[in-house]
Design a protein around this motif. Structure first.
Motif, PDB file in Angstrom:
ATOM      1  N   SER A 199       0.838  -1.210   0.000  1.00  0.00           N
ATOM      2  CA  SER A 199       0.000   0.000   0.000  1.00  0.00           C
ATOM      3  C   SER A 199       0.866   1.251   0.000  1.00  0.00           C
ATOM      4  N   TRP A 200       1.911   1.235   0.812  1.00  0.00           N
ATOM      5  CA  TRP A 200       2.843   2.371   0.852  1.00  0.00           C
ATOM      6  C   TRP A 200       3.508   2.549  -0.511  1.00  0.00           C
ATOM      7  N   TRP A 201       3.927   1.444  -1.107  1.00  0.00           N
ATOM      8  CA  TRP A 201       4.595   1.476  -2.420  1.00  0.00           C
ATOM      9  C   TRP A 201       3.665   2.053  -3.492  1.00  0.00           C
ATOM     10  N   CYS A 202       2.398   1.670  -3.451  1.00  0.00           N
ATOM     11  CA  CYS A 202       1.433   2.161  -4.436  1.00  0.00           C
ATOM     12  C   CYS A 202       1.151   3.646  -4.257  1.00  0.00           C
ATOM     13  N   SER A 203       1.133   4.100  -3.016  1.00  0.00           N
ATOM     14  CA  SER A 203       0.758   5.490  -2.746  1.00  0.00           C
ATOM     15  C   SER A 203       1.881   6.492  -3.018  1.00  0.00           C
ATOM     16  N   ARG A 204       3.113   6.021  -3.142  1.00  0.00           N
ATOM     17  CA  ARG A 204       4.243   6.931  -3.286  1.00  0.00           C
ATOM     18  C   ARG A 204       4.129   7.845  -4.507  1.00  0.00           C
ATOM     19  N   PRO A 205       3.762   7.369  -5.694  1.00  0.00           N
ATOM     20  CA  PRO A 205       3.683   8.288  -6.848  1.00  0.00           C
ATOM     21  C   PRO A 205       2.710   9.440  -6.614  1.00  0.00           C
ATOM     22  N   VAL A 206       1.556   9.141  -5.998  1.00  0.00           N
ATOM     23  CA  VAL A 206       0.561  10.187  -5.753  1.00  0.00           C
ATOM     24  C   VAL A 206       1.083  11.177  -4.724  1.00  0.00           C
ATOM     25  N   LYS A 207       1.706  10.675  -3.650  1.00  0.00           N
ATOM     26  CA  LYS A 207       2.233  11.568  -2.619  1.00  0.00           C
ATOM     27  C   LYS A 207       3.336  12.462  -3.181  1.00  0.00           C
ATOM     28  N   ASP A 208       4.205  11.895  -4.017  1.00  0.00           N
ATOM     29  CA  ASP A 208       5.278  12.689  -4.615  1.00  0.00           C
ATOM     30  C   ASP A 208       4.706  13.759  -5.539  1.00  0.00           C
ATOM     31  N   TYR A 209       3.684  13.398  -6.301  1.00  0.00           N
ATOM     32  CA  TYR A 209       3.046  14.355  -7.217  1.00  0.00           C
ATOM     33  C   TYR A 209       2.435  15.512  -6.428  1.00  0.00           C
TER      34      TYR A 209
END
Length: 336
Positions: free
Chosen positions: A99-109
């Motif tokens: 879940s953390w791995w999946c959310s990283r692109p959105v958080k970085d954006y």
């Protein structure tokens, strides 16, 4: 696009711009000009980043679903044969990691939008306006307002600073929490979450006046926070239904709480679901706006990266603050 269409493989295309900037008629031309010069170029860049982010997110979700499915099947298969007996909480650990791995692109954006776009939004209100995600007000000064509830820990987020007509403006998101003992266990309870607005004044207030959300006259009156303050009766029945007022100076309180100010305060309250309190003290006006929403965050990743809604919403809220400065004449050094 919604999450279902996204997961089902809907085409990811750069969205065409549908103008949705909103501002009062007399400033709309200037508002659009600032957008076109400072924000629209960033919008085009971030729309490309948004598509890249969604593409990466969808790939990671698909990979994660396959990994979780394989883990479940393996657990069931070996568990049935008695060769493996892992506790379910342990199986949840890989799910949390994925879940953390999946959310990283959105958080970085969203992190990049906050750091690059929002300073340009606030520059519309003046050259001295700045935006910082990690700065905080002085808690010692905030405590002097008598508005802060009892708390154990404070977390600041998203700091805005500038001025209007020479009056200093500071805006800060704040979350106050307290450790509460219940049924032999300790829970973290949110005491306040929202936005703190500090307005400076070119005049010192002689008294200390607080305007708080009406929780019942007796409850507010006997609160230890307001020791030394007396109840102020106002002529506006609508205002008295919503708020209780306490002050050390009855005359000054009535001078400050004019019909025009109360109307502006109620208009600002509507933008924050009517959860608003304020205090006049020393040379400051502090306004507390309770809100579960993060005011300075980008909306859904599925929305086009135009930033028009964010710009328009922030402009509406800032204009209410500017109106309060003008109604109270905080920029004028006059006796009360």
């Amino acid at each position: 696009m919604n999450i279902i269409n996204f997961l089902l493989g809907a085409s990811l295309k750069k969205a065409g711009r549908r103008p949705s900037l909103t501002a009062s008629p007399h400033e709309l031309e200037q508002f659009k000009a600032h957008y076109e010069q400072h924000i629209a170029p960033l919008s085009r860049l971030f729309e490309k980043d948004r598509i890249t982010c969604l593409t990466t997110l969808r790939k990671r979700i698909y990979i994660s679903l396959v990994i979780v499915a394989v883990m479940l099947l393996a657990s069931l298969f070996f568990g049935a044969k008695g060769n493996l007996d892992l506790p379910w909480p342990l199986l949840l650990l890989p799910v949390l990691v994925l879940s953390w791995w999946c959310s990283r692109p959105v958080k970085d954006y969203k992190f990049n939008v906050k750091h690059i776009v929002f300073p340009h939004i606030f520059s519309y209100f003046g050259e001295d306006f700045s935006f910082s995600p990690r700065q905080g007000m002085s808690l010692a000064h905030l405590k002097l307002s008598k508005l802060l509830p009892d708390y154990d820990d404070a977390h600041f987020d998203d700091f805005v600073q500038g001025s209007h007509k020479g009056v200093a403006i500071t805006i800060n998101e704040l979350k106050l929490t307290k450790e509460v003992r219940r049924d032999k266990r300790t829970e973290t309870q949110t005491q306040f979450q929202g936005v703190m607005v500090h307005l400076g004044s070119h005049k010192d207030f002689k008294g200390h006046t607080v305007v708080i959300k009406n929780r019942g006259g007796l409850v507010n009156f006997f609160s230890g926070s307001f020791r030394g303050l007396s109840r102020v009766k106002l002529e506006d029945p609508r205002f008295e239904k919503q708020f209780d007022v306490f002050s050390t100076d009855q005359i000054e309180a009535r001078y400050l709480l004019t019909v025009s100010f109360m109307e502006r305060l109620q208009q600002l309250a509507k933008l924050f679901n009517n959860k608003i309190q304020c205090a006049f003290y020393a040379d400051s006006l502090l306004i507390m706006l309770a809100s579960r929403e993060n005011r300075f965050e980008l909306g859904s990743i599925f929305n086009p990266a135009t930033f028009e809604y964010e710009f328009s919403q922030i402009n509406r809220e800032m204009k209410q603050l500017f109106a309060i400065i003008e109604v109270l004449k905080l920029d004028v050094n006059i006796g009360l």
